[in-house]
Enzyme design. Sequence first.
Site, short mmCIF file in Angstrom:
data_model
loop_
_atom_site.label_atom_id
_atom_site.label_comp_id
_atom_site.label_asym_id
_atom_site.label_seq_id
_atom_site.Cartn_x
_atom_site.Cartn_y
_atom_site.Cartn_z
N HIS A 121 0.87 -1.18 0.00
CA HIS A 121 0.00 0.00 0.00
C HIS A 121 0.91 1.23 0.00
O HIS A 121 2.02 1.18 0.53
CB HIS A 121 -0.83 -0.06 1.29
N ASP A 198 2.82 -4.70 8.22
CA ASP A 198 1.58 -3.92 8.07
C ASP A 198 0.43 -4.93 8.14
O ASP A 198 0.22 -5.71 7.22
CB ASP A 198 1.65 -3.20 6.72
N GLN A 201 -4.74 -5.59 6.78
CA GLN A 201 -5.71 -6.52 6.20
C GLN A 201 -5.77 -7.86 6.93
O GLN A 201 -6.42 -8.80 6.45
CB GLN A 201 -5.38 -6.76 4.71
N LYS A 224 -10.62 -1.16 10.28
CA LYS A 224 -10.71 -2.32 9.39
C LYS A 224 -11.03 -3.58 10.18
O LYS A 224 -11.05 -4.68 9.64
CB LYS A 224 -9.41 -2.49 8.61
N CYS A 362 -4.78 2.29 -3.74
CA CYS A 362 -3.55 2.82 -3.12
C CYS A 362 -2.36 1.88 -3.31
O CYS A 362 -1.49 1.77 -2.43
CB CYS A 362 -3.74 3.12 -1.63
N1 PMP Z 1 -1.87 -0.95 4.47
C1 PMP Z 1 -2.83 -1.67 3.89
C2 PMP Z 1 -2.49 -3.04 3.37
C3 PMP Z 1 -4.12 -1.15 3.80
O1 PMP Z 1 -5.08 -1.87 3.22
C4 PMP Z 1 -4.40 0.13 4.31
C5 PMP Z 1 -5.77 0.76 4.20
N2 PMP Z 1 -6.36 0.61 2.94
C6 PMP Z 1 -3.36 0.83 4.92
C7 PMP Z 1 -2.12 0.25 4.98
C8 PMP Z 1 -3.57 2.17 5.53
O2 PMP Z 1 -4.41 2.05 6.62
P1 PMP Z 1 -5.14 3.32 7.25
O3 PMP Z 1 -5.75 4.07 6.11
O4 PMP Z 1 -6.13 2.73 8.17
O5 PMP Z 1 -4.09 4.11 7.95
#
Ligand code: PMP
Length: 404
Positions: A121, A198, A201, A224, A362
Site C-alpha cells: 500500500h 503492516d 488486512q 478495518k 492505493c
Molecule cells: N496498508 C494496507 C495493506 C491497507 O489496506 C491500508 C488501508 N487501505 C493501509 C495500509 C492504511 O491504513 P489506514 O488508512 O487505516 O491508515
Amino acid sequence: MDVEAIRKEFPILHQQVNGRDLVYFDNAATSQKPLVVINALMDYYTGYNANIHRGIHTLAEKATKAYEDTRHTARAFINARSEQEIIFTRGVTESLNLVASSYGRAFLKAGDEIVISGLEHHSNIVPWQIVCEATGATLRVIPILENGELDMEAYKKLLSPRTKVVSVNHASNSLGTINPVKEIIALAHAAGAVAVIDGAQTGAHVAIDVQDLDCDFYCLSSHKMYGPTGTGLLYGKRELLEKMPPYQAGGEMIKDVTFPKTTYNDLPYKFEAGTPNIADVVAYKYAMDFILGLGRENIAAHEHALLTYATERVSALKGVRLIGTAAQKVGVVSFGVEGIHHFDIGQMLDSRGIAVRTGHHCTQPLMDCFKIEGTVRASFAVYNTKKEIDQLVEGLERIINFMK
Ligand code: PMP
C-alpha cells in the site's frame, strides 16, 4: 457461525441502497461497526468523557481506566509481551510513519537498504521513500509472481549486510495474498535487519501472535476490524522502542520539562504525545472483544468459504480476469472485465445496491506490475453471505451482457 445473528449486530447493513438491499463488499477499505462498538462511543460521550492520565476526578479516572483497558485487550489480542509495547496511533498509516520517521531517521544512513515489496500500500512505500531522501538509504523492492505471491527467491537475493529494514504487509489489500511473514521476518533477522509488518488486512481475519512471528513492529487499524476510524496501534519490541527517539512532542510524552532540557516519559507514553483519540480507543476494545468472541479461526473459515465460492463464480463469468490467485488469501477477489472500465462496473453495481471498490486501491506500483490501471475489488467480512455473492454475480452477468 450464525451469520444471521451476527448481521443483527450491524444496523447499517439493514438498509436499501438504490432500491435494493445493501450488499457491502468494501470491507478491505473499512468494515462496518457492531452495536457494541457504537454503544461504547455513546456511553463514553454520555457518561464519562474526560481527559485522561492527569485528572484526579472520577470521570477522568473512569476514562483513563477504559483507555488503558483497550491496551490490556490489545496486548492479549496480538500476544505482545507487555502493554508497554502497545502504542495507540491513528492507524496503520501513522504507525508506519512513526517507525519510518523515528527508527529510520535515527538508525539509517547512506548505503543502507530498506526492503519493501511490490504488494505494498502507498502507506508502506512513501514513508520509506521520505526516509531514503533524508538519510541516503536506498529502497529495494521484492518482485511479485504472476499469481500475486512474493518472489521469495528474489527476496533472499535482495538481502545483504546492507539491509537494515524489511517492511511488508501481512496480507495485500488489493489482491488478498497472505504473505509468509514468519519466513520473511526470520530471513530479515538473519541478514541483521528489523522487520515491520503492516497488518491492516489481517487484524479482523487472521490470528496474530507477534511473539511467534518475532516481528519487530506490527501495525493495525481499528476501522478495518469493526472498530471506529481514527485509531489503531503500533506494536514494537520494547528494546527497540526504548532506543527510538520520540515521533511527536508535546504533553503526555514527557517526564520533566525545563528550558534547557526535557526528559521523556516511559513507554508507551513516550510515543503518545498530546490528548489521544480517547473515545475511539475506548471503543476499539469492544471491536477486538467482538472478534475474539466469534473466534478468529471461525471467522477465517467463514470468510475462506466465501472467498472460494466467489472466486469460482466470478472467474466463470465471460471476459473476467482475476488478478491475484495466490494459494493463501484473505477474503479479497480482485478482477477486471474485458472491454469494460472498472469504474463503470462499480457504478452499475452501486445502482444495484452492491458496494465494491474500484481503482488502484492505493497500490499503483502493483497495478503497474499487472499493466492495469485498477481492478474491481470485492472484499468480505464476517457478516457477508453466499447469497450476497450470488447477487454480485447476477449483477455482473447483467452488466457484461448489457455492455456487450
Ligand atoms: N496498508 C494496507 C495493506 C491497507 O489496506 C491500508 C488501508 N487501505 C493501509 C495500509 C492504511 O491504513 P489506514 O488508512 O487505516 O491508515
